[in-house]
Design an enzyme around this catalytic site. Structure first.
Site, short mmCIF file in Angstrom:
data_model
loop_
_atom_site.label_atom_id
_atom_site.label_comp_id
_atom_site.label_asym_id
_atom_site.label_seq_id
_atom_site.Cartn_x
_atom_site.Cartn_y
_atom_site.Cartn_z
N HIS A 1 -1.26 0.45 -9.91
CA HIS A 1 -1.90 -0.48 -8.96
C HIS A 1 -2.42 -1.73 -9.69
O HIS A 1 -3.62 -2.04 -9.64
CB HIS A 1 -3.04 0.22 -8.20
CG HIS A 1 -3.41 -0.47 -6.93
ND1 HIS A 1 -3.81 0.19 -5.78
CD2 HIS A 1 -3.46 -1.79 -6.62
CE1 HIS A 1 -4.07 -0.70 -4.83
NE2 HIS A 1 -3.88 -1.91 -5.32
N ARG B 1 0.84 -1.19 0.00
CA ARG B 1 0.00 0.00 0.00
C ARG B 1 0.88 1.24 0.00
O ARG B 1 1.95 1.27 0.61
CB ARG B 1 -0.92 0.02 1.23
CG ARG B 1 -2.16 -0.86 1.08
CD ARG B 1 -3.12 -0.34 0.01
NE ARG B 1 -4.30 -1.16 -0.14
CZ ARG B 1 -4.43 -2.17 -1.02
NH1 ARG B 1 -3.43 -2.49 -1.83
NH2 ARG B 1 -5.56 -2.85 -1.11
P1 NAP Z 1 -1.27 -11.00 4.87
O1 NAP Z 1 -1.24 -12.42 4.49
O2 NAP Z 1 -2.22 -10.56 5.93
O3 NAP Z 1 0.21 -10.59 5.33
C1 NAP Z 1 0.49 -9.34 5.88
C2 NAP Z 1 1.92 -9.37 6.40
O4 NAP Z 1 2.25 -8.08 6.89
C3 NAP Z 1 2.11 -10.36 7.57
O5 NAP Z 1 3.34 -11.00 7.46
C4 NAP Z 1 2.10 -9.43 8.79
O6 NAP Z 1 2.84 -9.91 9.90
C5 NAP Z 1 2.79 -8.22 8.20
N1 NAP Z 1 2.51 -7.04 9.02
C6 NAP Z 1 1.34 -6.41 9.22
N2 NAP Z 1 1.51 -5.37 10.07
C7 NAP Z 1 2.82 -5.34 10.38
C8 NAP Z 1 3.61 -4.52 11.22
N3 NAP Z 1 3.09 -3.49 11.91
N4 NAP Z 1 4.93 -4.79 11.33
C9 NAP Z 1 5.48 -5.84 10.67
N5 NAP Z 1 4.78 -6.66 9.84
C10 NAP Z 1 3.46 -6.40 9.71
O7 NAP Z 1 -1.54 -10.07 3.60
P2 NAP Z 1 -1.24 -10.42 2.08
O8 NAP Z 1 -2.35 -11.22 1.51
O9 NAP Z 1 0.14 -10.91 1.96
O10 NAP Z 1 -1.35 -8.95 1.43
C11 NAP Z 1 -0.50 -7.90 1.84
C12 NAP Z 1 -0.99 -6.58 1.26
O11 NAP Z 1 -0.69 -6.50 -0.11
C13 NAP Z 1 -2.50 -6.37 1.32
O12 NAP Z 1 -2.91 -5.92 2.59
C14 NAP Z 1 -2.71 -5.33 0.25
O13 NAP Z 1 -2.67 -4.04 0.84
C15 NAP Z 1 -1.52 -5.49 -0.68
N6 NAP Z 1 -1.92 -5.94 -2.03
C16 NAP Z 1 -1.58 -5.16 -3.09
C17 NAP Z 1 -1.90 -5.59 -4.36
C18 NAP Z 1 -1.53 -4.78 -5.57
O14 NAP Z 1 -2.01 -5.06 -6.66
N7 NAP Z 1 -0.67 -3.80 -5.44
C19 NAP Z 1 -2.58 -6.80 -4.57
C20 NAP Z 1 -2.91 -7.54 -3.46
C21 NAP Z 1 -2.57 -7.11 -2.18
P3 NAP Z 1 2.40 -11.27 10.65
O15 NAP Z 1 2.78 -12.38 9.68
O16 NAP Z 1 3.23 -11.29 11.87
O17 NAP Z 1 0.95 -11.19 10.90
C1 GLV Z 2 -5.18 -4.95 -4.25
O1 GLV Z 2 -4.65 -3.92 -4.05
C2 GLV Z 2 -5.61 -5.84 -3.22
O2 GLV Z 2 -5.70 -5.40 -2.07
O3 GLV Z 2 -5.91 -7.01 -3.54
#
Ligand code: NAP
Ligand code: GLV
Length: 312
Positions: A275, A227
């Protein structure tokens, strides 16, 4: 009969209706604004950036499925229903998309692609040799679903990979693990290419400011696909223009779309994408949503249910 209330602006809903129909033709797919009345019976919302207040008007919603992995598009709504489970996207299509984007971006920075593109624009043949992958330290901020698949995709190239998360993780083969705010500077200091895959929460917003970014070694580059709130853009820009950081690939921004007059567009060492790092795919997402509706109907917890306290 399962009923889905679907919301997505500016894109065809027919593709989504068809994807849901392919998985289960008996599902009733209602496309916004034709959601009917809350008295029509139980329904599941499947939404992206719904207008604030909309979900609160439908007391028949049993669970809200986010069309993306991020939920900031929902939690910004002050009237978001409080007692309804929220499920984040976590389908294979999203993971594959992110693994591709991160691999492409890390390879581009390791091989010096921003500098090569700038040389092409000035018809400059001058050659340089990139650091080998095995001598390049990649650091992934966020080791959740997308951080892990991205690390897996990078491993075969031989990168020296580390990942940082909020909580401690069990050993993960081939990857050095860091967790918690206290280890962040150490993690940054060993990182040549930093990959942001963190959710937007109060803790992660503005985390990468001038001071934190300065802990990266000189010449490091940044890929942010989590993000935009993670990075203080003015701080990043001053480190990019001074040459302390060598380049950045940015897919997400604090304000989207990025303003046409934003100075970032003009930086030679920055690659901007709108994005699109991982766009949710109708086929895999429809299968994921219907699988999780079945779980909820059986009284089980859905995959990737939002924990409001953590914010992700
Ligand atoms: P996820 O499985 O919930 O993983 C989030 C990770 O971030 C976890 O490892 C978590 O730690 C860590 N985290 C959260 N808060 C933290 C903090 N304060 N300090 C250190 N680590 C922290 O989420 P995901 O499915 O991988 O997705 C991650 C993000 O990618 C989404 O929230 C979204 O914003 C973004 N995204 C972007 C796109 C795009 O097209 N650009 C597409 C999809 C997603 P823990 O493991 O300890 O809980
Ligand atoms: C895209 O940004 C997502 O959150 O899947």
């Amino acid at each position: 009969m399962t009923r889905i209330l679907f919301y997505l602006e500016d894109y065809s809903h027919d593709i989504w209706r068809e994807a849901v129909r392919r998985v289960d033709p008996s599902v009733e797919f209602r496309s916004h604004p034709d959601w009917g009345s809350p008295d029509d019976g139980p329904a599941y919302a499947f939404v992206w950036e719904p207008e604030p207040g909309l979900l609160a008007r439908y007391s028949n919603i049993k669970a809200i499925f986010s069309l993306g992995a991020g939920v900031d598009h929902l939690t910004r709504d002050p009237d978001l229903p409080k007692d309804v489970p929220i499920i984040r996207m976590g389908d294979d299509g999203l993971k594959e998309g992110m693994a591709e984007f991160v691999t492409m971006s890390v390879l581009m920075h390791q091989r010096g692609m921003p500098a090569l593109l700038a040389k092409q624009r000035s018809k400059d043949w001058g050659r340089f040799f990139a650091r080998a992958a095995k001598d390049t330290r990649v650091g992934i901020l966020g080791f959740g679903a997308l951080g892990q698949v991205s690390a897996q995709a990078l491993l075969p190239f031989g990168y020296d990979i580390a990942a940082w998360s909020r909580t401690e993780k069990p050993e993960y083969q081939g990857i050095s693990l860091y967790h918690g705010a206290d280890s962040l500077n150490t993690f940054l200091a060993r990182t040549d290419i930093l990959v942001g895959l963190l959710p937007s929460t109060p803790e992660t917003s503005g985390l990468m400011n001038f001071d934190r970014l300065s802990h990266l070694p000189e010449g490091a580059s940044i890929v942010n696909a989590g993000r935009g709130s993670l990075i203080v853009l003015d701080d990043l820009m001053s480190l990019l223009t001074s040459g302390y950081l060598s380049g950045a690939t940015l897919d997400v921004f604090p304000e989207e779309p990025l303003a046409k007059d934003h100075a970032l567009w003009g930086l030679d060492n920055v690659i901007i994408t709108p994005h699109i790092a991982a766009i949710t795919r109708p086929d895999t997402a429809a299968e994921y949503v219907l699988r999780n509706i079945e779980k909820l109907e059986r009284g089980e917890t859905a995959e990737n249910q939002l924990d409001m306290k953590r914010g992700y």
